[in-house]
Design a protein around this motif. Structure first.
Motif, PDB file in Angstrom:
ATOM      1  N   ARG A 200     -10.718 -26.086 -17.945  1.00 56.30           N
ATOM      2  CA  ARG A 200     -11.997 -26.191 -17.948  1.00 56.30           C
ATOM      3  C   ARG A 200     -13.060 -24.351 -16.845  1.00 56.30           C
ATOM      4  O   ARG A 200     -13.858 -24.385 -17.780  1.00 56.30           O
ATOM      5  CB  ARG A 200     -13.227 -26.966 -17.684  1.00 56.30           C
ATOM      6  CG  ARG A 200     -14.222 -27.770 -17.776  1.00 56.30           C
ATOM      7  CD  ARG A 200     -14.606 -28.893 -17.355  1.00 56.30           C
ATOM      8  NE  ARG A 200     -15.959 -28.915 -16.444  1.00 56.30           N
ATOM      9  CZ  ARG A 200     -16.947 -27.477 -15.842  1.00 56.30           C
ATOM     10  NH1 ARG A 200     -15.850 -27.146 -14.474  1.00 56.30           N
ATOM     11  NH2 ARG A 200     -17.771 -27.638 -15.578  1.00 56.30           N
ATOM     12  N   GLY A 204     -14.703 -22.272 -19.636  1.00 58.71           N
ATOM     13  CA  GLY A 204     -15.548 -23.136 -19.568  1.00 58.71           C
ATOM     14  C   GLY A 204     -16.504 -22.147 -19.769  1.00 58.71           C
ATOM     15  O   GLY A 204     -16.425 -20.873 -19.158  1.00 58.71           O
ATOM     16  N   TYR A 210     -17.569 -27.229 -22.139  1.00 59.06           N
ATOM     17  CA  TYR A 210     -16.319 -27.229 -22.489  1.00 59.06           C
ATOM     18  C   TYR A 210     -15.172 -28.711 -22.355  1.00 59.06           C
ATOM     19  O   TYR A 210     -15.331 -29.526 -21.228  1.00 59.06           O
ATOM     20  CB  TYR A 210     -15.338 -26.118 -21.842  1.00 59.06           C
ATOM     21  CG  TYR A 210     -13.800 -25.663 -21.943  1.00 59.06           C
ATOM     22  CD1 TYR A 210     -13.241 -26.226 -21.536  1.00 59.06           C
ATOM     23  CD2 TYR A 210     -13.678 -25.567 -23.891  1.00 59.06           C
ATOM     24  CE1 TYR A 210     -11.788 -26.148 -21.556  1.00 59.06           C
ATOM     25  CE2 TYR A 210     -12.551 -24.243 -23.397  1.00 59.06           C
ATOM     26  CZ  TYR A 210     -11.173 -25.653 -22.946  1.00 59.06           C
ATOM     27  OH  TYR A 210     -10.208 -25.022 -23.384  1.00 59.06           O
TER      28      TYR A 210
END
Ligand code: SDX
Length: 428
Positions: A200, A204, A210
Motif C-alpha cells: 500500500r 497507494g 488502494y
C-alpha cells in the motif's frame, strides 16, 4: 572423522585442529598457523575459507539443501510467514503464539519514521537509484536514534534497535520508490500485515483508496521468506565485518545494502530482467545469447545462472519458478519473457559449458518475473532483495556480537617493490 590435519612444510610437520559442525562439515582451524610455521593461507574471494561457525542457516550446495535454524526452506515457504521467519532467524526458534503476537505488535508500533527523514528523502534527485536511497535512509537511523550507535548497550536497547529497523525498512523501501516517481509518500497503515502495508505504501496514492490484492501480498511474503538468509554470502559477510569493528547495527546494515547492490550479487535480479528484455528485443534467439555467455571474449554473462555454493539447483529457484507460474495464472498475466526465461534455462541445462561448470538457475533467475507480475518496477528488485535479507543480516550480526568475534582483518602476500631510497624531486 579425524580431528586433526597434518601439514608438512620446509622439513617440519604441523598438526592442525579440525573442527566438525552439526552437519558434519569440517574445517581446518588455522588461527595459529602463521605463529607456528610463518605461513598464511591464500584464497581470493574466500571461495574455500570459513569465516565463522554459525547456527543460523545450513546449505548444502551439492544436494541443493537450504534450512533456516534447521527448518527446510520448502516447509517455511509453504507454511510460514516472513515475519515468523524473521523471528526464527533472529531469536533462534519459532515463536509461541503469544510471543509472535507481541513481536508483531512491536513491529507495527515502529513502522513510522521521523518526519525529518522526509526532508532527507526530498534531497535525492528522482533519478537516484532506490538502493542508494535505501542505504542512506538506513544510515540516518544512527542520527535519529543515537543510542543505537553503541552495540554494547543493554540487550533491551539492542533489541529495540532491531525492532525499529525491521519495522521501518518497508517504509524506507516504499518511500525510495515514491521519491523516484515524484509521488507523495504514503504513511504506514498499522491495520495491515507486513507485506500488505508495504504494497500500500508502494502503490497507494493520496487520491485513491488502494486495495491490496491478497494474491500479490501472499506472493511477496513467500519471496521475502526465500531471500531471508543465505549464510556467509557477500553482503552478509560485509555486515559481519563492519559489525566486527563495533560500528552500529544500522551502519552494518547500510553497508550490507551496498554490497548486495552489485550485479554479481543481489543486483542480479534486476540484471536478469534487463537481459531477458534484451533477448526479447533482439528477436528471442536464446541460442545466440547462450553462445555469448560461453564466449570468453564476450563480457556477457547469463545473469541469474551460477552460484558460488550451489552446484545443483538452487532450491529457492525451484520454488520461485513454480510460484511464478502460479502468480501469473492467478493474475491472468501472460509475460513473454517468462517463456524466454524457460527456453534459456532449458537450452543452458542441456549445454556442456553450463553442465560442466555446474551452472544452474539461482534465486535471481525467476524472482524478477514475479516482482514484475505484481507491479514492482525493475530498479526496485534489489530493494526487495534487501527487504527480504534484512532479518538474515540482523541474525548474523547478532550472532557475531554474541560470540564476541574479533575484528575482521585478513592478511595478504605483498608483491610490490622491495626497499628503495627516496629521491628528491629535483634529482629525478
Ligand atoms: C546471489 O553467495 C550467495 O549465497 C549469494 C545469493 C544469496 O542468497 O545471498 O545466493 C544471491 O548473489 C546469487 C548469484 C546472483 N548472481 C548472478 O546471477 C550473476 C551471474 N553469476 C555469476 O557471475 C557467477 O556464477 C557467480 C558470481 C554467482 C559465482 O561466481 P564464482 O563462484 O566466483 O564462479 P566463477 O565466476 O569463478 O565462475 C566459474 C566458471 C567460470 O568459467 P571458467 O573460467 O571456469 O571457464 O563458470 C563461469 C565463469 O566464467 N560462469 C559463468 C556464469 N557464472 C559462472 N559463465 C556464464 N554465465 C554465468 N552466469
Amino acid at each position: 572423522m579425524s580431528d586433526t590435519a597434518e601439514l608438512k612444510f620446509n622439513g617440519n610437520t604441523y598438526q592442525l585442529p579440525v573442527i566438525t559442525g552439526s552437519e558434519n562439515e569440517q574445517g581446518i582451524q588455522i588461527s595459529n598457523l602463521r605463529a607456528e610455521s610463518g605461513l598464511i593461507t591464500m584464497d581470493p574471494g574466500f571461495k574455500n575459507t570459513g569465516s565463522t561457525q554459525s547456527a543460523i542457516t545450513f546449505l548444502d550446495g551439492e544436494k541443493g539443501i537450504l534450512r533456516y535454524r534447521g527448518y527446510s526452506i520448502e516447509d517455511l515457504a509453504d507454511r510460514s510467514t516472513f515475519l515468523e521467519v524473521a523471528y526464527l532467524l533472529i531469536y533462534g526458534d519459532l515463536p509461541s503464539a503469544e510471543a509472535f503476537a507481541k513481536f508483531r505488535q512491536e513491529i507495527t508500533f515502529h513502522t513510522l519514521v521521523h518526519e525529518d527523514i522526509k526532508k532527507i528523502l526530498d534531497g535525492f534527485p528522482s533519478n537516484a537509484h532506490p538502493m542508494g536511497v535505501l542505504s542512506s535512509l538506513v544510515c540516518t537511523l544512527t542520527a535519529f536514534y543515537p543510542k543505537s550507535l553503541d552495540p554494547n548497550r543493554s540487550w533491551d536497547e539492542v533489541n529495540l534497535s532491531i525492532i525499529r529497523i525491521l519495522a521501518k525498512m518497508p517504509t524506507f523501501a516504499a518511500w525510495s520508490y515514491k521519491n523516484e516517481m515524484g509521488h507523495p509518500v504514503i504513511y504506514p497503515d498499522n491495520k495491515l500485515d507486513y507485506c500488505s502495508n508495504f504494497l500500500r505504501m508502494m502503490f497507494g496514492l493520496p487520491t485513491d483508496n488502494y486495495e491490496v490484492d491478497p494474491v500479490v501480498a501472499s506472493a511477496l511474503d513467500k519471496l521475502l521468506i526465500l531471500h531471508a538468509d543465505h549464510e556467509q554470502n557477500c553482503s552478509t559477510s560485509t555486515v559481519r565485518i563492519v559489525g566486527s569493528s563495533q560500528a552500529s547495527l544500522y551502519s552494518a546494515i547500510s553497508a550490507g545494502i551496498n554490497a548486495l547492490w552489485g550485479p554479481l550479487h543481489g543486483g542480479a535480479n534486476q540484471a536478469v530482467i534487463e537481459m531477458l528484455e534484451q533477448i526479447k528485443a533482439d528477436g528471442g534467439d536464446t541460442a545466440k545469447f547462450i553462445a555469448k555467455a560461453k564466449d570468453k571474449n564476450d563480457s556477457f554473462r547469463l545473469m541469474g545462472f551460477g552460484h558460488r555454493v550451489y552446484k545443483n539447483f538452487d532450491p529457492r529457484a525451484k520454488i520461485i519458478k513454480k510460484a511464478a507460474d502460479d502468480v501469473l495464472n492467478k493474475l491472468g498475466i501472460n509475460d513473454p519473457i517468462l517463456e524466454i526465461a524457460k527456453k534459456l534455462e532449458e537450452t543452458a541445462l542441456n549445454d556442456e559449458y553450463f553442465v560442466e561448470r555446474k551452472l544452474y538457475p539461482n534465486v535471481d533467475f525467476y524472482s524478477g518475473i514475479i516482482y514484475r507480475a505484481i507491479g514492482i518496477p525493475t530498479e526496485m528488485f534489489t530493494v526487495m532483495f534487501a527487504l527480504g535479507r534484512l532479518p538474515g543480516w540482523i541474525a548474523q550480526w547478532k550472532e557475531m556480537r554474541e560470540n564476541r568475534e574479533p575484528i575482521g582483518r585478513p592478511r595478504q602476500i605483498y608483491t610490490g617493490p622491495q626497499l628503495r631510497e627516496y629521491v628528491d624531486l629535483n634529482k629525478r
